[in-house]
Write an enzyme that holds these catalytic residues in place. Sequence first.
Site, PDB file in Angstrom:
ATOM      1  CD  GLU A   1       1.968   2.766  -1.095  1.00 28.80           C
ATOM      2  OE1 GLU A   1       2.019   3.106  -2.285  1.00 28.80           O
ATOM      3  OE2 GLU A   1       1.209   1.860  -0.685  1.00 28.80           O
TER       4      GLU A   1
ATOM      5  CB  ALA B   1      -5.339   2.308  -5.614  1.00 30.68           C
TER       6      ALA B   1
ATOM      7  CD  GLU C   1       4.194   1.854  -5.285  1.00 31.25           C
ATOM      8  OE1 GLU C   1       5.091   1.550  -4.472  1.00 31.25           O
ATOM      9  OE2 GLU C   1       3.017   1.476  -5.171  1.00 31.25           O
TER      10      GLU C   1
END
Length: 354
Positions: free
Chosen positions: A193, A286, A280
């Site tokens: 990420e 989050a 994912e």
Amino acid sequence: MAVLHLSLLGGCGIQEPPPPGEQPPVVVEPGPTTPTSPATPTDPATPTNPTNPTPAPVASPVATNGKLQVVGNQIQNQNGVAVQLKGMSLFWSQWGGAFYNASVVNSLADNWKVTVVRAAMGVEEGGYLTNPAAEKARVKTVVDAAIAKGIYVIIDWHDHNATQHTAQAKAFFTEMAQLYKNTPNVIFEIFNEPDYESWNEVRAYAVEIIGAIRGVGAPNLVVVGTPTWSQGVDAAASNPITQYPNVAYTLHFYAGTHGQWLRDRADAALSKGIALFVTEFGTCDASGNGNLKLDETGRWIDFMNSRKLSWANWSLHDKPETASALVPGASTTGNWPDSALTPSGAFIKQKLLQ
């Protein structure tokens, strides 16, 4: 008005970007809380070298589908048919290493019917940069167990700052590519990420790492992270990597934070011709915590199914947070009874078995 997000690494620090014209939200990312399980591998045996792997078990996902290849905006199998993998992501390896063993992989394949498992190798915070041998051993244990079961496995460079660790990532993936270049099970996820990096920065990093992988003759599927916690698939679609084949792009979501606007963005990226892989996602906010959002998760799963987007749920772990599939203290060797599953874990298992 810009929103302050407090994001724990349990949910990988993903967040919703601000509306157009607003400043990026401030992010505070403390390290994950200490998991309840010991972070040492329970299967320390050195994996065998699979340079010439044995054939996948008969009728297993890999025996059926073989080498994965990106064709247009699809990931296809060896017969040119769009394939959708479904499975679980393990937790950061340096904290969830107790679950990095063959018994867990076997249980997921046999009892949850996963077709893919993700080995999320932590890089910072005491991970690979600090203990490369230990983290690499955990990953290889999971990979070799997945090969033995005939399921796919993602080797994930689980990092938010990979562009600062290019040399280390290049050395790692060169080694993994040499080891698994003849193994269709293995997928390389080279940047989990990106957070504040631009797509140009991520793209340059990816081209270098993919070049190293292809340079040793590994044709394996590669998945590239996208900006803003792997939500910026629109940026990747506007300037995709063209130097190398068999590249897909990462889309991550958490159902309590990301909704229809991100699905619309994903559709727009697909319409431009890139392939997406949801390596994912979470059933909650989050942060990895907060309220369980099973209705929105269901909408996301329907979306992924209708577009043949492969997915892995975060996470197969017993950390006391909403996103975990297992309750604190659950067995680190698999074969979990229903009582060992969290509401999220029970929901995802049911979806996998459908």
